[in-house]
Design an enzyme around this catalytic site. Structure first.
Site, mmCIF file in Angstrom:
data_model
loop_
_atom_site.group_PDB
_atom_site.id
_atom_site.type_symbol
_atom_site.label_atom_id
_atom_site.label_comp_id
_atom_site.label_asym_id
_atom_site.label_seq_id
_atom_site.Cartn_x
_atom_site.Cartn_y
_atom_site.Cartn_z
ATOM 1 C CB CYS A 1 40.883 44.240 47.799
ATOM 2 S SG CYS A 1 39.905 45.647 48.378
ATOM 3 C CG HIS B 1 41.912 43.008 41.859
ATOM 4 N ND1 HIS B 1 41.425 42.388 42.984
ATOM 5 C CD2 HIS B 1 41.899 44.332 42.126
ATOM 6 C CE1 HIS B 1 41.121 43.307 43.896
ATOM 7 N NE2 HIS B 1 41.394 44.491 43.397
ATOM 8 C CD GLU C 1 43.909 42.183 37.036
ATOM 9 O OE1 GLU C 1 42.909 42.914 37.227
ATOM 10 O OE2 GLU C 1 44.030 41.041 37.518
ATOM 11 C CE LYS D 1 37.305 42.020 42.963
ATOM 12 N NZ LYS D 1 38.429 41.241 42.398
ATOM 13 C CG HIS E 1 36.004 44.625 45.189
ATOM 14 N ND1 HIS E 1 36.601 43.508 45.759
ATOM 15 C CD2 HIS E 1 36.992 45.544 45.066
ATOM 16 C CE1 HIS E 1 37.879 43.762 45.978
ATOM 17 N NE2 HIS E 1 38.135 44.990 45.568
ATOM 18 C CG PHE F 1 42.519 50.623 48.693
ATOM 19 C CD1 PHE F 1 42.616 50.590 47.312
ATOM 20 C CD2 PHE F 1 41.356 51.120 49.256
ATOM 21 C CE1 PHE F 1 41.574 51.048 46.493
ATOM 22 C CE2 PHE F 1 40.303 51.577 48.457
ATOM 23 C CZ PHE F 1 40.413 51.537 47.084
#
Lengths: 78, 417
Positions: free
Chosen positions: B165, B305, B316, B337, B342, B403
């Protein structure tokens, strides 16, 4: 036009995105119909699927025009 | 070596909110959700039955039938958005040195639809391999920049960046770096993803990564809300034209903003979970701010994110407070998002576009779907909940994490000559 010939032409029109009137017996897949080597492999596979036949690689190498495809299939499809 | 300045001269977007940059931006500042029941396949047996799909996209508006058939949707999306960006930038390639124009493109997964179809087809047979000759070249991640180069005759650096991502952000940072170093004049960058299919939804469902709020898809993506329950799958593409300032000025290009810094790091912690204290996120943001020659207090907006997962949003937030200190409370923060879902490897592309337009227009798009404060999150931060806010945005920072523990951060600043 035989049933096999019309089915062959339909596959070529679909896969190569060409006009039906371009698909003449003399037309070469690569020189006249814009196919590259991968397109040609895909066409052979589509013929195999449509007509339920296995076309060995050494035979497939001899099929480079519309007419050659039709005549091969007319001989080898029951 | 003197580093060149790098500016943004063109944008393209194909998103769940709209199929052009202007439609995308309209959706963002109006707080529109792109979520709806899945139409790409029958999801009735899946735990998650909704997603943020691209709507009304016809690949034949961009390529003929034969061409469209030979590329996976993630490449169709890439072609559509790059066409828009190139046109927007006014690039006339016949008048430019195309050996110095590259394409660096991100995708997290590549042709998952193609892969799935071919393997399912094989498994239904008698074991005889009958793979389509286009299987591999349709599926490969890097075939996207390959197709873009062929379409426009661009012979500069050409490859994909892959970091799940964070992919598109990594691609943009690479593009920024190459232009800065003088190795290219222009780079078409960004990313695309098209994974709303059985394997994509089923795979992420198996990880318990996706929201399962099937009774109310439009409020499912709710970053920083107490009742968030996972991310919402999105798809689409974002394209950004990066160009050396000299080159842009010489051809009289319009300039959206300047790219001033990039940061990259790894959590070195877990395959999918982010580090609980946001260690890698802090490293990436710190590197980006240093790279830009800025201070944390120079940042006005962070496009986080913020995927709407229980763990990621907390770490975060901690990272931001830890780094920015008191200034954290003066920032605008938002997770777009909440609207787009996403987009995985393309997230960094469309979120950078949101950041670029925020800097250009002095509007911060919102984090929609905020209903209940989460006691684990410091709600004195300004998450720009529910409604866009007008403010001067001199500099925006965009975070993406992938990831594998990849973190990538890019900083956009107002352009001043």
């Amino acid at each position: 036009m035989s049933d096999i010939a019309s089915r062959v032409k339909a596959i070529i029109v679909e896969k190569l995105g060409v006009d039906e009137n371009e698909v003449t017996p003399e037309a070469s897949f690569t020189n006249d119909l814009g196919a590259d080597s991968l397109d040609t492999v895909e066409l052979i596979m589509e013929f195999e699927k449509e007509f339920n036949v296995a076309i060995p690689d050494d035979q497939a190498e001899n099929i480079s025009t519309v007419g050659q495809a039709i005549s091969y299939l007319e001989k080898n499809v029951n | 070596m003197e580093l060149k300045r790098v500016v943004v001269t063109g944008l393209g977007a194909l998103t769940p909110l709209g199929n052009t940059v202007s439609a995308y931006w309209e959706g963002l500042i109006n707080g529109v959700s792109g979520a709806a029941p899945i139409t790409h396949f029958d999801a009735s047996k899946f735990k998650t039955q909704f997603a943020c799909e691209v709507k009304g996209f016809d690949p034949h508006n961009f390529m003929d039938r034969k061409e469209a058939r030979k590329v996976d949707p993630f490449v169709q999306y890439a072609i559509a958005s790059t066409d828009e960006a190139i046109k927007d930038a006014g690039l006339e390639f016949d008048k430019l040195d195309t050996n110095r124009i590259g394409v660096i493109w991100g995708s997290g997964i590549g042709g998952l639809t193609t892969f799935t179809e071919e393997v399912v087809n094989y498994s239904k047979g008698d074991g005889t391999p009958r793979f389509n000759p286009f299987f591999i070249p349709k599926m490969l991640v890097d075939i996207a920049p390959g197709h873009i180069s062929m379409r426009h005759g661009l012979r500069g650096p050409n490859f994909s960046a892959v970091s799940a991502c964070a992919s598109a952000t990594n691609a943009m940072i690479d593009a920024f770096t190459y232009i800065r170093m003088g190795r290219a004049d222009v780079i078409v960058t960004g990313g695309s993803e098209a994974t709303i299919n059985e394997a994509g939804i089923g795979g992420f469902n198996a990880m318990h990564a996706l929201s399962t709020r099937n009774d109310d898809p439009k409020t499912a993506s709710r970053p920083f809300d107490k009742d968030r329950d996972g991310f919402v799958s999105g798809e689409g593409s974002g394209a950004i034209i990066l160009e050396s300032l000299d080159h842009a000025l010489a051809r009289g290009a319009k300039i959206y903003a300047e790219i001033v810094g990039g940061g990259m790091s790894a959590d070195a912690y877990h395959i999918t979970a982010s580090h609980p204290e946001g260690l890698g996120a802090k490293l990436a943001m710190t590197m980006a701010v240093k790279d830009a020659g800025m201070n944390f207090s120079d940042i006005d907006y962070i496009n986080v994110h913020g995927t709407s997962t229980p763990v990621g949003d907390v770490s975060e937030t901690k990272a931001i407070i830890d780094l920015f200190g008191d200034h954290a409370y003066k920032l605008n923060i938002s997770s777009t998002k909440s609207m787009t879902g996403h987009l995985l490897g393309a997230a960094g592309a469309i979120e950078s576009i949101a950041s670029i337009l925020s800097v250009k227009n002095d509007i911060v798009p919102p984090t929609i779907n905020h209903f209940t404060d989460d006691p684990e999150i410091d709600n004195n931060l300004n998450f720009t909940f529910n409604t866009a806010q007008k403010r001067v945005v001199n500099a925006a920072l965009s975070n993406t994490f992938g990831f594998g523990g990849h973190n990538a951060t890019i900083i956009v600043k107002k352009y001043h000559s």
